[in-house]
Design a protein around this motif. Structure first.
Motif, PDB file in Angstrom:
ATOM      1  N   HIS A  10      71.152 -72.687 -49.930  1.00  0.00           N
ATOM      2  CA  HIS A  10      70.746 -73.807 -50.139  1.00  0.00           C
ATOM      3  C   HIS A  10      70.093 -73.080 -51.713  1.00  0.00           C
ATOM      4  N   THR A  13      64.874 -76.656 -54.821  1.00  0.00           N
ATOM      5  CA  THR A  13      63.518 -75.529 -54.738  1.00  0.00           C
ATOM      6  C   THR A  13      62.537 -75.828 -53.448  1.00  0.00           C
ATOM      7  N   SER A  14      62.777 -76.610 -52.436  1.00  0.00           N
ATOM      8  CA  SER A  14      62.045 -77.364 -51.487  1.00  0.00           C
ATOM      9  C   SER A  14      63.231 -76.605 -50.258  1.00  0.00           C
ATOM     10  N   PRO A  15      62.499 -75.672 -49.461  1.00  0.00           N
ATOM     11  CA  PRO A  15      63.037 -75.184 -48.576  1.00  0.00           C
ATOM     12  C   PRO A  15      63.478 -76.296 -47.268  1.00  0.00           C
ATOM     13  N   SER A  16      64.459 -76.350 -46.302  1.00  0.00           N
ATOM     14  CA  SER A  16      64.275 -77.420 -45.758  1.00  0.00           C
ATOM     15  C   SER A  16      65.068 -76.520 -43.845  1.00  0.00           C
ATOM     16  N   THR A  37      67.047 -72.194 -40.404  1.00  0.00           N
ATOM     17  CA  THR A  37      66.409 -72.700 -41.392  1.00  0.00           C
ATOM     18  C   THR A  37      67.576 -72.274 -42.964  1.00  0.00           C
ATOM     19  N   LEU A  83      56.233 -74.317 -40.693  1.00  0.00           N
ATOM     20  CA  LEU A  83      56.633 -74.332 -42.646  1.00  0.00           C
ATOM     21  C   LEU A  83      57.049 -73.631 -42.644  1.00  0.00           C
ATOM     22  N   GLU A  85      57.977 -70.729 -45.850  1.00  0.00           N
ATOM     23  CA  GLU A  85      57.500 -69.629 -47.102  1.00  0.00           C
ATOM     24  C   GLU A  85      55.927 -71.099 -47.118  1.00  0.00           C
ATOM     25  N   GLN A  87      55.716 -73.963 -47.407  1.00  0.00           N
ATOM     26  CA  GLN A  87      55.890 -75.413 -47.444  1.00  0.00           C
ATOM     27  C   GLN A  87      56.055 -76.006 -46.059  1.00  0.00           C
ATOM     28  N   GLN A  88      55.540 -77.346 -45.702  1.00  0.00           N
ATOM     29  CA  GLN A  88      56.216 -77.856 -44.945  1.00  0.00           C
ATOM     30  C   GLN A  88      57.574 -78.639 -45.145  1.00  0.00           C
ATOM     31  N   VAL A  89      58.094 -77.798 -43.167  1.00  0.00           N
ATOM     32  CA  VAL A  89      59.624 -78.436 -43.730  1.00  0.00           C
ATOM     33  C   VAL A  89      59.623 -79.708 -42.184  1.00  0.00           C
ATOM     34  N   PRO A  92      59.999 -83.567 -41.368  1.00  0.00           N
ATOM     35  CA  PRO A  92      60.150 -83.961 -42.550  1.00  0.00           C
ATOM     36  C   PRO A  92      58.823 -85.169 -44.204  1.00  0.00           C
TER      37      PRO A  92
END
Length: 591
Positions: A10, A13-16, A37, A83, A85, A87-89, A92
């Motif tokens: 991926h 910029t945003s993880p998911s 992930t 989350l 890293e 960041q909330q995944v 969504p």
């Protein structure tokens, strides 16, 4: 739903999350959350004031984590978020189905009656008109819609009557969670993007990458994904998780091992099963004893552990040396129930002179688990322990025939029939069947602790559902203590993979008609020993896509099977099926 390829790096910029979150092991104060992930990192799960984290580990370019929450409040249902890293995944920011509730981490409450859903055999096709026409309504998804409050039950036959719809405490998936050999159009499209379908293994799966995509197809539907994020699940494989008739006999295994692609297939099947299904079955203490998990958690960096070679070597050994690893597991639910989930596929001994459904170590483990001192002893096994009686003796005769009861020519005929007609259930491994029958009778007579109200086998596989009740034969009862437990076989199959109408008729006619008188006659001709149990249908068979639920009521069990029904033929009706009861059964003794 169109899915991007699995295994990609991926670049956004945003993880998911690729898959999950899936709620797996739970007890009174702990809950484990499994995720796949899109990149390496630290996965954090926050549930109220409780926070836990775990680093991802990689397998063939995919990233996984299993995070265990501890110190949760007893008898609670706590919303949680995931989350990566920091960041909330999940949930969504722009959920696919805004009406779905937030995911919950419920803890068990031994003070209330245990409620357990169970079933097997689920293919992954769309939930539109085409998918529902070819495969019927997905009973799991209909169940999820009802539990999410997005549909009502069919008014004429509510599967869960009462003022309040109550969640199951867990769901037990009894095999064929994915179909590696009978692939859908979507799976074949992915395979074709990687290799030619004209080359072996053609439309079947070849490696871990293809298994990863298959699981993604199975668990990505937003409604089912929400259900699996909130309803704790337990799982065991059956043959289609690997290949039809997996480990039917030594001749079958020799034939498969002669194919150049088979080694990669079985290694990928068992490695992916360990990651996607098995580790979530285990408690934190059991995980700490698992040889592979120990090596994963011992990694101290820098960077993410790549466990690909480790898992591949493990899977190869588990296939060639079944006694080297145990896939079976057991769970205790206070005094209400003990659930023993048995691997009836990988633990087989296939040598003709010592054929058994369970190897000696597995049988020794099972012997230790089958005890009373609970209201109900539940035995989960993908293959029904008790088939229709006539079919049982047909399979027992076939084993004797393949074993040489009628000479070398009969052996060849018996082996051919065994593979063509799928004659490889417990009945086709008489040594294991008789041994476990003796264990069950000892439990039911009080020789292994206080007798439970029921000894209940929970099974799938056969693409129809039924309930049978058993008792010792007169010969087996002579001179023995009375049996004080109801002995029950409850089958729920399929969740979504129905037989065609002609095969429904053939299955009913052959299993419950022709096989009846024929089975006993041919079994006697081969001197097959009489079973110590005799059994008969209490309810069934029925062939709907359905999911079953049992609930403990003292020494009695209440069970019901529910299917999805449509209110019309438009897109909205196909997308929002309602739940309707198919059958209800009550078994067991008094409190």
């Amino acid at each position: 739903m169109t899915l991007p390829p699995t295994g990609y790096r991926h670049q956004m910029t945003s993880p998911s999350l690729v898959l999950g979150p899936m709620l797996r092991y739970v007890d009174e104060t702990r809950a484990s959350v499994w995720v796949e992930t899109d990149r390496a990192g630290t996965v954090v799960v926050e549930a109220g004031e409780v926070r836990a984290e775990a680093p991802t580990f990689a397998v063939h370019g995919h990233h996984f984590a299993l995070v265990c929450l501890t110190d949760l409040a007893k008898r609670s249902k706590t919303t949680y978020r995931v989350l990566l890293e920091e960041q909330q995944v999940w949930p969504p920011a722009d959920p696919a189905v805004p009406a779905l509730p937030a995911p919950l981490a419920p803890t068990l409450d031994d003070a209330k009656p245990l409620r357990l859903a169970f079933g097997s055999c689920r293919t992954s096709v769309g939930h539109d008109a085409d998918g529902n026409r070819t495969h019927g309504v997905d009973a799991l998804r209909a169940y999820a819609l009802r539990m999410a409050g997005l549909t009502d039950a069919a008014h004429e036959d509510d599967p869960d009557p009462g003022d309040e719809v109550r969640w199951p405490d867990l769901v037990l998936f009894l095999g064929d969670q994915v179909y590696a050999d009978e692939t859908t159009d979507a799976m074949q499209e992915f395979i074709a993007s990687r290799r030619s379908l004209e080359e072996p293994p053609g439309e079947e799966l070849q490696d871990f990458e293809e298994y990863a995509h298959l699981y993604r197809l199975a668990w990505s539907d937003p409604v089912n994904r929400w259900l699996l994020s909130t309803l704790p699940s337990l799982m065991i494989f059956d043959d289609h998780d690997v290949r039809d008739d997996w480990n039917t006999s030594q001749a079958w295994k020799d034939s498969m091992e002669a194919r150049p692609w088979w080694h990669g297939r079985i290694v990928a099947a068992l490695a992916s099963y360990w990651v996607y299904q098995h580790i979530g079955n285990l408690s934190p203490e059991e995980l700490a004893q698992d040889e592979i998990w120990q090596q994963i958690t011992a990694h101290e960096g820098p960077g993410e552990l790549d466990a690909s070679s480790l898992l591949d070597a493990f899977a190869e050994r588990a296939d060639q040396e079944p006694e080297s690893y145990r896939w079976s597991f057991a769970r205790q639910f206070g005094d209400q129930a003990r659930l023993v989930v048995v691997d009836s596929r990988a633990a087989r001994v296939l040598e003709p002179e010592s054929r058994s459904l369970l190897d000696p170590h597995e049988m020794e483990w099972l012997d230790a688990q089958l005890r009373g001192d609970v209201d109900h002893l539940l035995i989960g096994t993908s293959l029904p322990f008790l088939l229709a009686p006539g079919l049982h003796y047909v399979e027992a005769f076939n084993e004797a025939l393949a074993g040489g009861a009628w000479g070398r020519r009969g052996t060849r005929v018996g082996e051919h029939l065994r593979q063509v007609a799928d004659l490889e259930h417990w009945a086709a491994f008489q040594d294991a069947f008789l041994t476990v029958s003796a264990m069950v009778l000892e439990v039911a007579r009080g020789h292994r602790g206080t007798t439970p109200g029921t000894v209940t086998f929970l099974s799938g596989d056969v693409h129809h559902s039924y309930v049978s009740t058993a008792a010792p034969t007169r010969r087996a009862a002579r001179g023995q203590a009375p049996v004080r437990s109801a002995i029950v076989q409850a089958v729920c199959s399929p969740i979504r993979n129905p037989l065609s109408r002609k095969w429904r008729f053939a299955t009913a006619a052959l299993s419950y008609g022709v096989a009846g008188p024929l089975g006993h006659v041919v079994a006697r001709s081969a001197k097959v020993p009489d079973a110590p149990l005799h059994w008969k249908l209490k309810k069934g068979p029925w062939f709907d896509n359905n999911l079953a639920t049992l609930e403990v009521h003292g020494r009695r069990l209440r069970m019901w099977w529910a299917t999805g029904v449509l209110d019309g033929d438009d897109d909205a009706a196909h997308d929002r099926p309602r739940l309707r009861a198919v059958a209800r059964v009550e078994v067991g003794g008094t409190s």
